[in-house]
Design a protein around this motif. Structure first.
Motif, PDB file in Angstrom:
ATOM      1  N   LYS A 172       0.789  -1.314  -0.182  1.00  0.00           N
ATOM      2  CA  LYS A 172       0.083   0.155   0.162  1.00  0.00           C
ATOM      3  C   LYS A 172       0.999   1.176  -0.086  1.00  0.00           C
ATOM      4  O   LYS A 172       0.532   2.386  -0.451  1.00  0.00           O
ATOM      5  N   ASP A 173       1.989   1.169   0.496  1.00  0.00           N
ATOM      6  CA  ASP A 173       2.781   2.402   0.876  1.00  0.00           C
ATOM      7  C   ASP A 173       3.219   2.674  -0.690  1.00  0.00           C
ATOM      8  O   ASP A 173       3.519   3.936  -1.021  1.00  0.00           O
ATOM      9  N   ASN A 174       3.649   1.821  -1.453  1.00  0.00           N
ATOM     10  CA  ASN A 174       4.260   2.041  -2.906  1.00  0.00           C
ATOM     11  C   ASN A 174       2.882   2.792  -3.566  1.00  0.00           C
ATOM     12  O   ASN A 174       3.258   3.965  -4.363  1.00  0.00           O
ATOM     13  N   LEU A 175       1.773   2.362  -3.591  1.00  0.00           N
ATOM     14  CA  LEU A 175       0.647   3.054  -4.029  1.00  0.00           C
ATOM     15  C   LEU A 175       0.326   4.198  -3.592  1.00  0.00           C
ATOM     16  O   LEU A 175       0.124   5.219  -4.454  1.00  0.00           O
ATOM     17  N   ARG A 176       0.647   4.573  -2.401  1.00  0.00           N
ATOM     18  CA  ARG A 176       0.217   5.905  -1.851  1.00  0.00           C
ATOM     19  C   ARG A 176       1.253   6.760  -2.325  1.00  0.00           C
ATOM     20  O   ARG A 176       0.914   8.078  -2.542  1.00  0.00           O
ATOM     21  N   LYS A 177       2.574   6.181  -2.326  1.00  0.00           N
ATOM     22  CA  LYS A 177       3.597   7.130  -2.984  1.00  0.00           C
ATOM     23  C   LYS A 177       3.289   7.693  -4.335  1.00  0.00           C
ATOM     24  O   LYS A 177       3.585   8.856  -4.834  1.00  0.00           O
ATOM     25  N   ARG A 178       2.763   6.986  -5.166  1.00  0.00           N
ATOM     26  CA  ARG A 178       2.278   7.352  -6.526  1.00  0.00           C
ATOM     27  C   ARG A 178       1.143   8.210  -6.676  1.00  0.00           C
ATOM     28  O   ARG A 178       1.351   9.032  -7.328  1.00  0.00           O
TER      29      ARG A 178
END
Length: 86
Positions: A42-48
């Motif tokens: 989820k952190d990867n998606l949040r960053k994008r």
């Protein structure tokens, strides 16, 4: 995702929402060594997205709850229960 949503037709309503669509279509995934789909952290998606994917989370939780309900129904065997008589 399309096949999963097709199975839910008439059971879970997904609103027409631009942010939700953006979140759902931005999720990246891969197949792991066991051949199962692995969704990115989820952190990867949040960053994008530069925001939390709360709406996609809600859809994922609804799908999970629906799936768990279907599993429970399949496991239920009425023959294991005694009939209550007066």
């Amino acid at each position: 995702l399309g096949a999963a949503l097709a199975r839910l037709e008439g059971q879970i309503a997904i609103p027409r929402d631009e942010k939700l669509w953006d979140e759902l279509t931005s999720i990246q995934w891969k197949t792991n060594s066991a051949g199962r789909i692995q969704i990115e952290p989820k952190d990867n998606l949040r960053k994008r997205l530069v925001r939390s994917p709360d709406r996609a989370d809600a859809v994922a939780m609804a799908f999970h709850a629906w799936h768990e309900t279907q599993e429970a129904r399949r496991e239920y065997d009425a023959s294991q229960w005694n009939t209550v008589t007066r």
